[in-house]
Design a protein around this motif. Structure first.
Motif, PDB file in Angstrom:
ATOM      1  N   LEU A   1     -25.854 -39.401  59.765  1.00 28.26           N
ATOM      2  CA  LEU A   1     -25.503 -40.577  58.969  1.00 28.26           C
ATOM      3  C   LEU A   1     -25.764 -40.403  57.478  1.00 28.26           C
ATOM      4  CD1 LEU A   1     -24.508 -43.537  59.210  1.00 28.26           C
ATOM      5  CD2 LEU A   1     -26.898 -44.207  59.464  1.00 28.26           C
ATOM      6  N   ASN A   2     -26.643 -39.485  57.091  1.00 29.93           N
ATOM      7  CA  ASN A   2     -27.078 -39.455  55.697  1.00 29.93           C
ATOM      8  C   ASN A   2     -26.220 -38.580  54.797  1.00 29.93           C
ATOM      9  OD1 ASN A   2     -27.932 -37.060  56.864  1.00 29.93           O
ATOM     10  ND2 ASN A   2     -29.768 -36.911  55.597  1.00 29.93           N
TER      11      ASN A   2
ATOM     12  N   ARG B   1     -21.343 -40.944  55.007  1.00 31.87           N
ATOM     13  CA  ARG B   1     -21.998 -42.256  54.948  1.00 31.87           C
ATOM     14  C   ARG B   1     -21.058 -43.396  54.529  1.00 31.87           C
ATOM     15  NH1 ARG B   1     -26.282 -40.672  52.205  1.00 31.87           N
ATOM     16  NH2 ARG B   1     -25.214 -40.935  50.222  1.00 31.87           N
TER      17      ARG B   1
ATOM     18  N   ASP C   1     -20.636 -46.814  59.526  1.00 34.19           N
ATOM     19  CA  ASP C   1     -21.670 -47.843  59.495  1.00 34.19           C
ATOM     20  C   ASP C   1     -22.743 -47.500  60.535  1.00 34.19           C
ATOM     21  OD1 ASP C   1     -22.894 -50.587  60.370  1.00 34.19           O
ATOM     22  OD2 ASP C   1     -21.848 -50.994  58.485  1.00 34.19           O
ATOM     23  N   PRO C   2     -24.024 -47.741  60.224  1.00 33.67           N
ATOM     24  CA  PRO C   2     -25.074 -47.465  61.222  1.00 33.67           C
ATOM     25  C   PRO C   2     -24.837 -48.159  62.557  1.00 33.67           C
ATOM     26  CG  PRO C   2     -26.055 -47.889  59.080  1.00 33.67           C
ATOM     27  CD  PRO C   2     -24.594 -48.180  58.933  1.00 33.67           C
ATOM     28  N   ALA C   3     -24.224 -49.340  62.523  1.00 33.69           N
ATOM     29  CA  ALA C   3     -23.966 -50.073  63.768  1.00 33.69           C
ATOM     30  C   ALA C   3     -22.856 -49.444  64.595  1.00 33.69           C
ATOM     31  CB  ALA C   3     -23.599 -51.526  63.443  1.00 33.69           C
ATOM     32  N   ASP C   4     -22.154 -48.463  64.036  1.00 35.92           N
ATOM     33  CA  ASP C   4     -21.042 -47.826  64.736  1.00 35.92           C
ATOM     34  C   ASP C   4     -21.432 -46.490  65.351  1.00 35.92           C
ATOM     35  OD1 ASP C   4     -19.281 -49.891  64.250  1.00 35.92           O
ATOM     36  OD2 ASP C   4     -18.583 -49.051  62.349  1.00 35.92           O
ATOM     37  N   ARG C   5     -22.713 -46.289  65.554  1.00 37.74           N
ATOM     38  CA  ARG C   5     -23.183 -45.105  66.283  1.00 37.74           C
ATOM     39  C   ARG C   5     -23.724 -45.554  67.635  1.00 37.74           C
ATOM     40  NH1 ARG C   5     -26.906 -41.020  63.215  1.00 37.74           N
ATOM     41  NH2 ARG C   5     -28.301 -42.822  63.086  1.00 37.74           N
TER      42      ARG C   5
ATOM     43  N   ASP D   1     -28.709 -39.471  66.460  1.00 40.81           N
ATOM     44  CA  ASP D   1     -28.500 -38.415  65.476  1.00 40.81           C
ATOM     45  C   ASP D   1     -27.803 -37.215  66.110  1.00 40.81           C
ATOM     46  OD1 ASP D   1     -29.614 -39.755  63.298  1.00 40.81           O
ATOM     47  OD2 ASP D   1     -31.657 -39.216  63.929  1.00 40.81           O
TER      48      ASP D   1
ATOM     49  N   THR E   1     -21.036 -33.679  63.643  1.00 35.61           N
ATOM     50  CA  THR E   1     -20.943 -33.878  62.199  1.00 35.61           C
ATOM     51  C   THR E   1     -19.888 -32.974  61.587  1.00 35.61           C
ATOM     52  OG1 THR E   1     -23.289 -34.451  62.176  1.00 35.61           O
ATOM     53  CG2 THR E   1     -22.282 -33.940  60.061  1.00 35.61           C
TER      54      THR E   1
ATOM     55  N   GLU F   1     -16.398 -43.774  64.127  1.00 41.86           N
ATOM     56  CA  GLU F   1     -17.377 -44.256  65.101  1.00 41.86           C
ATOM     57  C   GLU F   1     -17.919 -43.041  65.839  1.00 41.86           C
ATOM     58  OE1 GLU F   1     -16.275 -48.654  66.838  1.00 41.86           O
ATOM     59  OE2 GLU F   1     -15.221 -46.927  67.657  1.00 41.86           O
ATOM     60  N   SER F   2     -19.155 -43.124  66.269  1.00 40.62           N
ATOM     61  CA  SER F   2     -19.751 -42.057  67.062  1.00 40.62           C
ATOM     62  C   SER F   2     -20.105 -42.588  68.440  1.00 40.62           C
ATOM     63  CB  SER F   2     -21.015 -41.532  66.374  1.00 40.62           C
ATOM     64  OG  SER F   2     -21.677 -40.592  67.206  1.00 40.62           O
TER      65      SER F   2
END
Length: 676
Positions: A139-140, A145, A149-153, A163, A170, A198-199
């Motif tokens: 994510l970083n 980034r 969005d963090p909510a999409d992992r 991660d 990645t 999305e992940s």
């Protein structure tokens, strides 16, 4: 007072069009890409050479510019600019991916930050996304980034980390956003990404998934992302298994679950889905000299499960990467435009679907004196590294990279046409593919239908063309139909199997006058029929395409001088098994029924005189046998199937206005439903 060297550097930087990080350091001789006034280029080269600047022989010529590579110091280049005044711009010469692979971490990070400043967000308020089913996404990273969005992992199992400890996901994330980063990161131009990521993690950080649970893992991952948000998705998966090989194209539990998910009969959400899958990679250690294509064609290197799934888009790899770095011993294994050495092929010749569907860039290998050949960063694709900031950039290749590129292209196409069904996008994208000249070089001078076997097994339909997928120009047009059909109904005879119920009959709005004026000029008609089948992978169905698929559809075109009544009568005679039509393969179609009437995506091409095609404007979509057509299926007359029909008409290089006449007739498109 500024030093002379600072003044020199400022003047050169004013002409610099590459990223700032690539500006040459003071002191030694460096290569410079020099843009010159076209009319004064020869004079400049002669005079600059006298200053000690050495030039490569190759040059690029554009309407107003000539581009050359010159080797010189800051002072030499500045003196040439100052005295001769024809230099319009300076840039860094194009490099191969290994240039970035070998950079120190701080330089890689500087390049990534420079590109980050050029990123432009998607225009749409709710853009489409690529859902990567892989090892997770870091994510970083500054190039990821903004679009993740963090909510999409998510993860298939709640206890898994989100991660990416393996790095594979990645790497594919970078390709899914930008394609090969090599030209993008050097351009110093704004970068407009039109979709998001999305992940959906399906690969654990340690160990492997139990083999028999692979379909369930994907199902859990799909449910996890779909519970989070309503959005348009392209599911991209570059994870395969060789434990099901040889399967010879027959369904496995994993491929059958993919077919269920695409058809919308599996998963918590009742919806059709578009899946893009990799074909799987060959084993480098098996290449012990000789012709690499014979190794790729070996049944031991058949496409891995679940890539044989009927409803998915299976992606193999080809390559245009043959330029070797200076000083690297050996030679590139594959010729430009041919199969990438890593790409698996289909071992089956008919019956099961054509796989791969298409091929995309997957890099090349280097063969030195001793086998096996080796992959090399210079012949790979540049992408994002999961170890940022320790490493910002890395290289990747093979069918995983090709799959990420395909997902990007498909999602961009879908962004242009957001209301089209997944079945339709699949038809348009795959039908846009063509074989390269190098691929066609494997055909004899006058190929028969049987000669296409090897091309389909290696390359599917070839390399997709985004421009062709989008176009409807004056000398080429596309007609798209999205419709449903109820293929079967109960028999009037008690206890008997259901019978065929419906045929869709289309009167195409052909530009008849334009075609008649072309007379004997050859035109090309390409038809793609796409539907998603519900799978029935029972043991009996493994040997029959008619028992695995819920329904099977076929398309037919009327012949010249065959009116509507005659055409309907001919199709009705073939209702029980259209694959048995003895005349179909002699009707002008290039691929023929053995390659057209398999799987759930049917594509064929017809070449004929324009005046003949003017009379051939009746097209039928008809059902043939499927497992819905059995006595055990209840309410068969309520089971409807969606399908997409894409018809492309192309007059090639001939000047012909095919579009205008169709535009006036399109509103009157006649679609009839006829019992069979």
């Amino acid at each position: 007072m500024q030093s002379i060297s600072a003044i020199v550097e400022a003047g050169l930087r004013a002409l610099w069009r590459s990223p700032h990080a690539r500006f040459p350091a003071q002191g030694p001789v460096h290569p410079w890409e020099i843009w010159l006034e076209r009319n004064e280029a020869d004079q400049f080269l002669e005079r600059a050479n006298a200053l000690g600047i050495r030039f490569e022989a190759d040059r690029l010529q554009f309407p107003e510019d000539v581009v050359v590579i010159g080797y010189g110091t800051h002072d030499q280049i500045a003196e040439a600019v100052r005295h001769y005044g024809t230099v319009k711009a300076l840039a860094a010469p194009t490099v191969l991916s290994d240039f970035f692979e070998g950079m120190p971490p701080e330089e890689q990070a500087e390049w990534a930050r420079a590109m980050e400043d050029l990123l432009q967000p998607p225009d749409a308020a709710d853009p489409r996304c690529i859902t990567l089913l892989d090892s997770g996404i870091g994510l970083n990273h500054p190039l990821i980034r903004p679009f993740l969005d963090p909510a999409d992992r998510h993860a298939a199992e709640p206890g898994w980390s989100l991660d990416d400890s393996r790095g594979h996901g990645t790497q594919l994330a970078g390709l899914s956003l930008y394609g090969d980063l090599l030209p993008v990161i050097q351009s110093n131009m704004p970068v407009h990404v039109r979709h998001r990521l999305e992940s959906a993690k399906i690969i654990p950080d340690a160990g492997q998934n139990p083999h028999h649970l692979l379909g369930a893992v994907v199902l859990n991952a799909v449910n996890a992302v779909e519970a989070n948000a309503e959005r348009g998705r392209t599911f991209s998966m570059a994870s395969t298994t060789d434990e099901d090989t040889p399967h010879d194209g027959a369904p496995t539990s994993w491929s059958s679950e993919i077919d269920q998910l695409t058809a919308g009969v599996s998963g918590n959400q009742n919806r059709q889905r578009l899946f893009v899958l990799s074909a799987g990679n060959t084993d480098q250690n098996r290449f012990q000299g000789g012709e690499y294509l014979s190794v790729c064609d070996d049944p031991d290197h058949e496409i891995e499960s679940p890539a044989q799934a009927w409803n998915s888009i299976c992606v193999g790899a080809y390559t245009e990467k043959v330029r070797m770095p200076a000083g690297l011993p050996g030679q590139a294994v594959a010729i430009a435009g041919d199969l990438a050495p890593s790409s698996r092929t289909a071992s089956w010749s008919k019956h099961w679907p054509i796989k791969p569907d298409i091929v995309m860039e997957g890099g090349n290998w280097v063969q030195d004196h001793l086998p096996p050949p080796l992959s090399h960063p210079a012949l790979s694709l540049l992408t994002t590294d999961h170890q940022y900031p320790l490493r910002s950039l890395t290289t990747t290749a093979d069918t995983s990279a090709a799959t990420a590129l395909a997902a990007k292209a498909i999602t961009e196409l879908w962004e242009d046409y957001p209301h089209l069904w997944p079945e339709t996008i699949r038809a348009i994208f795959v039908s846009s593919a063509r074989w390269t000249r190098q691929m066609e070089a494997h055909l004899p001078a006058n190929p028969s239908k049987g000669d296409f076997v090897r091309l389909f097994q290696r390359y599917g339909y070839g390399v997709p063309d985004q421009a062709r997928a989008r176009r409807s120009a004056e000398n080429a047009l596309s007609l798209i139909v999205q419709d449903t059909i109820t293929p079967y109904r109960p028999s009037a005879t008690a206890g008997a199997e259901p019978v065929h119920n419906q045929m869709k009959f289309f009167q195409l709005p052909w530009p008849r006058e334009a075609l008649r004026q072309l007379g004997a000029t050859e035109v090309t008609l390409r038809v793609a029929l796409s539907t998603f089948v519900e799978p029935n992978p029972s043991e009996a169905a493994r040997g029959s395409k008619f028992r695995y698929a819920s329904h099977n559809l076929r398309f037919k075109l009327n012949r010249a001088n065959e009116n509507r009544a005659q055409f309907q009568a001919r199709i009705n005679k073939l209702a029980d098994d259209s694959d048995a039509d003895p005349v179909a393969d002699n009707d002008g179609w290039i691929f023929g029924r053995n390659w057209r009437d398999v799987g759930s995506l049917h594509i064929d091409e017809l070449r004929c005189p324009a005046s003949d095609l003017a009379q051939r404007n009746l097209l039928a979509v008809q059902p043939v046998a499927g497992w819905w057509k059995s006595k055990s299926v209840q309410n068969v007359d309520r089971k409807a199937a969606r399908f997409a029909l894409v018809v492309e008409l192309d007059a090639g290089d001939v000047e012909a206005d095919l579009y205008t006449e169709v535009e006036t007739a399109i509103a009157n498109l006649n679609v009839a439903q006829i019992g069979v």
